[in-house]
Design a protein around this motif. Structure first.
Motif, mmCIF file in Angstrom:
data_model
loop_
_atom_site.group_PDB
_atom_site.id
_atom_site.type_symbol
_atom_site.label_atom_id
_atom_site.label_comp_id
_atom_site.label_asym_id
_atom_site.label_seq_id
_atom_site.Cartn_x
_atom_site.Cartn_y
_atom_site.Cartn_z
ATOM 1 N N GLU A 11 10.595 -54.553 -14.103
ATOM 2 C CA GLU A 11 10.144 -54.474 -15.190
ATOM 3 C C GLU A 11 9.742 -53.912 -16.207
ATOM 4 O O GLU A 11 9.674 -53.622 -17.085
ATOM 5 C CB GLU A 11 9.133 -55.853 -14.923
ATOM 6 C CG GLU A 11 10.388 -57.073 -13.924
ATOM 7 C CD GLU A 11 10.896 -58.171 -15.329
ATOM 8 O OE1 GLU A 11 10.189 -57.737 -16.842
ATOM 9 O OE2 GLU A 11 12.168 -58.085 -14.810
ATOM 10 N N GLN A 12 8.780 -52.874 -14.944
ATOM 11 C CA GLN A 12 8.290 -50.920 -15.601
ATOM 12 C C GLN A 12 8.583 -50.273 -14.478
ATOM 13 O O GLN A 12 9.306 -50.484 -13.541
ATOM 14 C CB GLN A 12 7.628 -51.796 -15.755
ATOM 15 C CG GLN A 12 6.388 -52.065 -13.843
ATOM 16 C CD GLN A 12 5.050 -52.380 -14.590
ATOM 17 O OE1 GLN A 12 4.269 -52.489 -15.081
ATOM 18 N NE2 GLN A 12 4.635 -53.472 -13.494
ATOM 19 N N PRO A 13 7.582 -48.769 -15.162
ATOM 20 C CA PRO A 13 7.476 -48.645 -16.569
ATOM 21 C C PRO A 13 8.583 -48.749 -17.796
ATOM 22 O O PRO A 13 9.574 -48.119 -17.712
ATOM 23 C CB PRO A 13 6.784 -47.162 -16.717
ATOM 24 C CG PRO A 13 8.061 -46.573 -15.716
ATOM 25 C CD PRO A 13 8.302 -47.787 -14.432
ATOM 26 N N TYR A 14 8.171 -48.829 -19.015
ATOM 27 C CA TYR A 14 9.681 -48.239 -20.009
ATOM 28 C C TYR A 14 9.434 -47.384 -20.436
ATOM 29 O O TYR A 14 8.709 -46.813 -20.058
ATOM 30 C CB TYR A 14 8.594 -49.637 -21.218
ATOM 31 C CG TYR A 14 8.635 -50.631 -21.084
ATOM 32 C CD1 TYR A 14 9.715 -51.330 -20.281
ATOM 33 C CD2 TYR A 14 7.592 -51.549 -22.469
ATOM 34 C CE1 TYR A 14 9.523 -52.814 -20.476
ATOM 35 C CE2 TYR A 14 7.657 -52.951 -21.866
ATOM 36 C CZ TYR A 14 8.001 -53.981 -21.145
ATOM 37 O OH TYR A 14 8.172 -54.817 -21.082
ATOM 38 N N SER A 15 10.558 -47.033 -20.488
ATOM 39 C CA SER A 15 11.041 -45.376 -21.164
ATOM 40 C C SER A 15 9.807 -45.578 -22.674
ATOM 41 O O SER A 15 9.875 -46.562 -23.848
ATOM 42 C CB SER A 15 12.380 -45.174 -22.118
ATOM 43 O OG SER A 15 13.114 -45.167 -20.531
ATOM 44 N N LEU A 16 8.595 -44.107 -22.397
ATOM 45 C CA LEU A 16 8.383 -44.065 -23.822
ATOM 46 C C LEU A 16 7.637 -43.050 -24.288
ATOM 47 O O LEU A 16 7.974 -41.995 -23.279
ATOM 48 C CB LEU A 16 6.988 -45.316 -23.729
ATOM 49 C CG LEU A 16 5.803 -45.236 -22.320
ATOM 50 C CD1 LEU A 16 5.010 -43.976 -22.885
ATOM 51 C CD2 LEU A 16 5.173 -46.128 -22.442
ATOM 52 N N SER A 17 7.181 -42.413 -24.901
ATOM 53 C CA SER A 17 6.671 -41.164 -25.891
ATOM 54 C C SER A 17 5.573 -41.300 -26.509
ATOM 55 O O SER A 17 5.763 -42.284 -27.645
ATOM 56 C CB SER A 17 7.907 -40.308 -26.280
ATOM 57 O OG SER A 17 8.900 -40.017 -25.065
ATOM 58 N N VAL A 57 7.377 -41.151 -20.753
ATOM 59 C CA VAL A 57 7.880 -41.733 -19.624
ATOM 60 C C VAL A 57 9.897 -41.640 -19.462
ATOM 61 O O VAL A 57 10.259 -42.325 -20.782
ATOM 62 C CB VAL A 57 7.728 -42.884 -18.669
ATOM 63 C CG1 VAL A 57 8.324 -43.502 -17.399
ATOM 64 C CG2 VAL A 57 5.774 -43.369 -19.309
ATOM 65 N N ARG A 58 10.320 -41.407 -18.975
ATOM 66 C CA ARG A 58 11.727 -40.641 -18.745
ATOM 67 C C ARG A 58 12.475 -42.069 -17.519
ATOM 68 O O ARG A 58 12.289 -41.908 -16.475
ATOM 69 C CB ARG A 58 12.221 -39.603 -19.538
ATOM 70 C CG ARG A 58 11.650 -38.969 -20.216
ATOM 71 C CD ARG A 58 11.747 -37.419 -20.582
ATOM 72 N NE ARG A 58 13.726 -37.523 -21.141
ATOM 73 C CZ ARG A 58 13.899 -36.264 -21.157
ATOM 74 N NH1 ARG A 58 13.782 -35.613 -20.895
ATOM 75 N NH2 ARG A 58 15.083 -36.729 -22.324
ATOM 76 N N TRP A 59 13.761 -42.127 -17.477
ATOM 77 C CA TRP A 59 14.457 -43.313 -16.330
ATOM 78 C C TRP A 59 15.753 -42.293 -16.143
ATOM 79 O O TRP A 59 16.216 -41.620 -17.096
ATOM 80 C CB TRP A 59 14.718 -44.793 -16.612
ATOM 81 C CG TRP A 59 13.809 -45.124 -16.364
ATOM 82 C CD1 TRP A 59 12.955 -45.321 -17.203
ATOM 83 C CD2 TRP A 59 13.153 -45.654 -15.308
ATOM 84 N NE1 TRP A 59 11.570 -46.776 -16.892
ATOM 85 C CE2 TRP A 59 12.592 -46.631 -15.382
ATOM 86 C CE3 TRP A 59 14.148 -45.783 -13.973
ATOM 87 C CZ2 TRP A 59 11.599 -47.580 -14.280
ATOM 88 C CZ3 TRP A 59 13.508 -46.324 -12.888
ATOM 89 C CH2 TRP A 59 12.662 -47.255 -13.444
#
Lengths: 121, 200
Positions: free
Chosen positions: A73-79, A85-87
């Motif tokens: 469910e998380q963490p989301y990709s964000l900047s 945060v990258r996957w």
């Protein structure tokens, strides 16, 4: 080495990421591992979270193997300005360490969330 | 428009990937000097001057000559090592092992003597310090402004005049601390105070 996720690079939480890893190495590896993980980039110390892995013991020098992961469910990709945060899924041969990585995004609509963006205030 | 952290050329993972650049001599010369010192020496320099990068790049070179490498990094205020760590070091550090000790200035006199005793049979012992002492100085880390600009240029793919000016200012403001200077450029970049890097 190559790794693909069925041609997709955008996923939603809980979705299945199904793909294939291929390799053609000079010597037979002891094992090949496909790793699902997130990591951070930015101003602070880099953080990494291994979420799941698929391990293939004593594979041939040249092979193609399927894998399947259920995304969390998380963490989301964000900047933001301070951190991203990258996957990624990565295929790694042991013991040589030869590796190949596929980046993807995980988010409610499959997109990276941009902190401070007027669309994502 | 937000500057994404992952696009910032001064993000930490990029700084950590910078390699140590020997100043005025080659790695072969440096290793020859270390051998002449009985494979015992210190890397001396202020915070953010490249000592950790040097140890990081020394490790594979010691492995290449047949030594096993044990890395130990001390945190702020760590004046001694736990007894079980010292015992483990004593058993690990034979003539075919090297200990790379980052932050040896943190140890108190007794803590240092205990580590030195544990490493007395080690094939190599290299420590980092802020000031000379404890072991003969092998390398002084004293980064110049020219070296700093070279690092900035590598990170950004070529400095614009604006970036070079900002880099010179940051280096002076942080008293030659390369890491702090680069992190201040991270802030400048994320706030749009640095122009887009010029890509070759």
């Amino acid at each position: 080495m190559t790794v693909d996720a069925g041609g997709r690079t955008e996923f939603r939480p809980g979705e299945t990421l199904a793909g294939a890893a291929s390799w053609n190495l000079d010597t037979a590896p002891k094992a090949v591992e496909v790793r699902l993980f997130w990591y951070t980039e930015g101003r602070g110390t880099q953080d990494v979270g291994l979420v799941d892995k698929a391990r293939f013991e004593q594979p041939l020098m040249s092979e193609r193997r399927d894998f399947r992961f259920t995304l969390p469910e998380q963490p989301y990709s964000l900047s933001g300005k301070l951190v991203s945060v990258r996957w990624a899924v990565e295929v790694v041969a042991e013991p040589s360490g030869e590796a190949q990585r596929l980046e993807f995004t995980l988010g409610p609509n499959g997109k990276e969330i941009l902190l401070g963006d007027p669309v994502n205030p | 428009m937000t500057t994404r952290a992952r696009d910032n050329p001064f993000s930490t993972h990029r700084l950590d990937a910078l390699r140590y650049r020997p100043q005025g001599e080659s790695w072969e010369d440096m290793l020859g000097r270390l051998e002449a010192m009985g494979w015992r020496g210190s890397v001396v320099g202020p915070e953010g001057s490249g000592k950790t990068a040097l140890l990081h790049d020394l490790a594979p070179r010691l492995k290449a000559i047949g030594l096993r490498v044990e890395n130990l990094r001390l945190g702020f205020g760590q004046r001694t090592l736990p007894v079980d760590t010292l015992r483990r070091l004593s058993s690990l550090l034979d003539g075919e092992a090297a200990l790379l000790l980052d932050g040896a200035e943190q140890l108190g006199p007794m803590g240092w003597r205990a580590v030195a005793r544990s490493a007395r049979r080690a094939g190599a012992l290299v420590i980092t310090l802020h000031r000379p002492g404890r072991l003969p100085t092998w390398v002084w880390c004293d980064p110049s402004e020219a070296l700093f600009l070279e690092l900035v240029s590598e990170l950004t793919g070529g400095c614009s005049d604006e970036a070079e000016h900002a880099a010179r200012k940051a280096f002076a403001a942080h008293g030659g601390n390369v890491r702090s200077s680069l992190l201040s450029l991270y802030d400048a970049y994320s706030e749009g105070r640095l122009g887009a890097p010029r890509r070759e």
